[in-house]
Design a protein around this motif. Structure first.
Motif, mmCIF file in Angstrom:
data_model
loop_
_atom_site.group_PDB
_atom_site.id
_atom_site.type_symbol
_atom_site.label_atom_id
_atom_site.label_comp_id
_atom_site.label_asym_id
_atom_site.label_seq_id
_atom_site.Cartn_x
_atom_site.Cartn_y
_atom_site.Cartn_z
ATOM 1 N N TRP A 283 0.836 -1.203 0.000
ATOM 2 C CA TRP A 283 0.000 0.000 0.000
ATOM 3 C C TRP A 283 0.867 1.247 0.000
ATOM 4 O O TRP A 283 1.930 1.266 0.618
ATOM 5 C CB TRP A 283 -0.924 0.021 1.233
ATOM 6 N N ALA A 284 0.388 2.279 -0.702
ATOM 7 C CA ALA A 284 1.096 3.555 -0.772
ATOM 8 C C ALA A 284 0.178 4.659 -0.249
ATOM 9 O O ALA A 284 -0.951 4.812 -0.727
ATOM 10 C CB ALA A 284 1.513 3.866 -2.210
ATOM 11 N N LEU A 285 0.654 5.419 0.734
ATOM 12 C CA LEU A 285 -0.140 6.463 1.365
ATOM 13 C C LEU A 285 -0.156 7.729 0.513
ATOM 14 O O LEU A 285 0.890 8.239 0.102
ATOM 15 C CB LEU A 285 0.435 6.795 2.748
ATOM 16 N N LEU A 286 -1.368 8.244 0.267
ATOM 17 C CA LEU A 286 -1.542 9.459 -0.526
ATOM 18 C C LEU A 286 -2.465 10.426 0.220
ATOM 19 O O LEU A 286 -3.623 10.613 -0.134
ATOM 20 C CB LEU A 286 -2.128 9.124 -1.903
ATOM 21 N N PRO A 287 -1.954 11.053 1.288
ATOM 22 C CA PRO A 287 -2.771 12.018 2.030
ATOM 23 C C PRO A 287 -2.687 13.402 1.393
ATOM 24 O O PRO A 287 -1.632 13.814 0.934
ATOM 25 C CB PRO A 287 -2.112 12.012 3.412
ATOM 26 N N ILE A 288 -3.815 14.114 1.361
ATOM 27 C CA ILE A 288 -3.831 15.444 0.760
ATOM 28 C C ILE A 288 -4.949 16.272 1.373
ATOM 29 O O ILE A 288 -6.039 15.757 1.645
ATOM 30 C CB ILE A 288 -4.005 15.349 -0.781
ATOM 31 N N ASP A 289 -4.686 17.533 1.596
ATOM 32 C CA ASP A 289 -5.694 18.466 2.090
ATOM 33 C C ASP A 289 -6.797 18.632 1.042
ATOM 34 O O ASP A 289 -6.510 18.851 -0.138
ATOM 35 C CB ASP A 289 -5.021 19.811 2.381
ATOM 36 N N ALA A 309 1.097 -0.962 -6.344
ATOM 37 C CA ALA A 309 0.689 -0.934 -4.936
ATOM 38 C C ALA A 309 -0.699 -0.315 -4.843
ATOM 39 O O ALA A 309 -1.078 0.516 -5.666
ATOM 40 C CB ALA A 309 1.680 -0.110 -4.110
ATOM 41 N N GLY A 310 -1.461 -0.720 -3.839
ATOM 42 C CA GLY A 310 -2.758 -0.105 -3.635
ATOM 43 C C GLY A 310 -2.589 1.302 -3.099
ATOM 44 O O GLY A 310 -1.855 1.516 -2.137
ATOM 45 N N VAL A 311 -3.233 2.266 -3.734
ATOM 46 C CA VAL A 311 -3.145 3.650 -3.281
ATOM 47 C C VAL A 311 -4.178 3.869 -2.168
ATOM 48 O O VAL A 311 -5.371 3.651 -2.370
ATOM 49 C CB VAL A 311 -3.403 4.632 -4.435
ATOM 50 N N VAL A 330 -7.263 2.143 -8.714
ATOM 51 C CA VAL A 330 -5.895 1.901 -8.241
ATOM 52 C C VAL A 330 -5.784 1.835 -6.718
ATOM 53 O O VAL A 330 -4.674 1.757 -6.185
ATOM 54 C CB VAL A 330 -4.926 2.989 -8.779
ATOM 55 N N GLY A 331 -6.917 1.873 -6.003
ATOM 56 C CA GLY A 331 -6.817 1.798 -4.553
ATOM 57 C C GLY A 331 -8.123 2.104 -3.869
ATOM 58 O O GLY A 331 -9.206 1.871 -4.432
ATOM 59 N N ILE A 332 -8.043 2.635 -2.642
ATOM 60 C CA ILE A 332 -9.215 2.960 -1.847
ATOM 61 C C ILE A 332 -9.070 4.369 -1.266
ATOM 62 O O ILE A 332 -7.971 4.908 -1.222
ATOM 63 C CB ILE A 332 -9.444 1.946 -0.708
ATOM 64 N N VAL A 333 -10.193 4.920 -0.835
ATOM 65 C CA VAL A 333 -10.203 6.262 -0.266
ATOM 66 C C VAL A 333 -10.679 6.186 1.175
ATOM 67 O O VAL A 333 -11.690 5.539 1.472
ATOM 68 C CB VAL A 333 -11.134 7.198 -1.069
#
Length: 391
Positions: A283-289, A309-311, A330-333
């Motif tokens: 898994w790859a972390l994609l945090p954003i405001d 990798a799962g985003v 490509v991943g989950i939110v």
């Protein structure tokens, strides 16, 4: 009007091939120089000309590089001062090289694109404006800007937008906001930021759990991540977390890594190494405001998606980032909420076999050569599919 000496000038603070965008701009220049003269106006820590020669790159491209003094972790005042210095360097470089066409991006924002617009208006040249972030709004989220200064900067940027030959940006949200704020009627093209080519490792061969690669800055919800990870681990969570990159919140990440064995902080690593690192994790972390997604899009998203990798996007459902993750599959939110994020981490403990492979067509559009060819098609008169014929 003075006779043009150069067919194309590429203006961007970074032109180094060790980053995907830098490599993309270098390939763009190499495509364009095949049929015309190209000048690059940029900044560099060392001798960029010598570095390109030693690497056998950029043959025929004229390099005008001044010294770079700041990084993304530098203070706001220092970065503003350097942007103004680079603005002057850019104008002098344009006057000396006399380009007929100019490509300019938001690195640095507002003042450098504006000075390009002024040059082009004075000397009858054309320019393409690439907004990889919409400023000053993106900056205003980080450090509130005086209302009068904000209006002034918006006015300068609107002038640049309205007089560009065409505009490039990253998402429909950014495109809509640009149209609304500036009233520009110029063509606006959408182009993803590129990534180096990544050959995905099969999921069963990945030894890591969650990874974050990139700038641990003011817009990446790092404080939320740190408290959620700490709470998750204190409740007996089993996942391991890897962080790589610099930024203002790097000390917070380093402190968490010092306190917990399941957290590792690697510091800054080159982009090519970051791609390998992501490939080792599930898994790859994609945090954003949420607010900033109207004005920007995380640059690491392409590399994450290409890795397989799962985003794990940490943001609101009604954002361009969430829609990108869901539409591409490509991943989950996960909502940007402490309890929701802790719960999400626990749910991932049993999800090790997800398949987030992308189609070959989508993969191609995220690679550096596609990015370079599209820039050529948009920014160079007479270019078709990256093949350049100057008018």
């Amino acid at each position: 009007m003075a006779r043009k000496k150069t067919d194309l000038a590429i203006v961007n603070r970074s032109f180094r091939p060790d980053s995907p965008i830098g490599e993309g701009l270098l390939q763009f220049g190499e495509l364009a120089v095949a049929s015309g003269t190209v000048c690059v106006i940029t900044q560099a820590e060392g001798d960029l000309k010598r570095e390109l020669i030693d690497a056998g790159r950029g043959e025929g491209i004229e390099v005008r590089a001044c010294k770079a003094y700041t990084t993304s972790a530098s203070g706001v005042i220092k970065r503003i001062a350097e942007a103004l210095f680079f603005m002057l360097w850019t104008f002098i470089g344009l006057v000396r090289s006399k380009p007929a066409n100019v490509y300019v991006s938001t690195n640095p924002p507002v003042v450098v694109p504006f000075i390009v617009a002024v040059y082009c208006r004075l000397f009858g040249a054309k320019y393409v404006y690439h907004l990889q972030d919409v400023h000053p709004e993106a900056a205003n989220i980080v450090v509130p800007v005086n209302r009068l200064l904000l209006k002034l900067l918006q006015g300068l940027d609107n002038f640049t937008l309205r007089h560009a030959d065409s505009v490039i940006t990253l998402s429909e949200d950014m495109k809509s906001y640009i149209r609304k704020r500036s009233g520009t009627e110029r063509p606006i093209h959408l182009l993803d930021n590129p990534s180096f080519e990544v050959i995905p490792v099969p999921m069963e061969q990945r030894t890591g759990d969650l990874v974050f690669c990139g700038n641990a800055g003011r817009l990446q919800r790092i404080p939320l991540l740190m408290t959620a990870i700490r709470d998750y681990l204190q409740q007996g969570g089993k996942l391991r977390f890897t962080f790589a990159g610099g930024g203002v919140h790097a000390p917070d990440v380093e402190a968490l890594a010092s306190a917990y064995e399941q957290v590792e902080y690697l510091g800054f690593i080159p982009a090519t190494d970051a791609a390998v690192l992501v490939n080792q994790h599930r898994w790859a972390l994609l945090p954003i405001d949420d607010e900033v997604t109207k004005y920007a899009f995380p640059s690491k998203s392409s590399g994450y998606a290409l890795s397989g990798a799962g985003v794990l996007a940490v943001c609101g459902e009604d954002t361009s980032v969430a829609r990108w993750v869901e539409q591409l599959g490509v991943g989950i939110v996960c909502p940007a909420d402490h309890n929701a994020l802790v719960k999400c981490f626990f749910s991932l403990e049993g999800r090790n076999g997800d398949d987030f492979a992308m189609s070959s067509d989508l993969r191609e559009k995220l690679h550096v050569p596609y990015f370079a060819a599209e820039l050529c098609r948009i920014a160079v008169p007479g270019s078709v599919n990256g093949e350049v014929t100057y008018a």
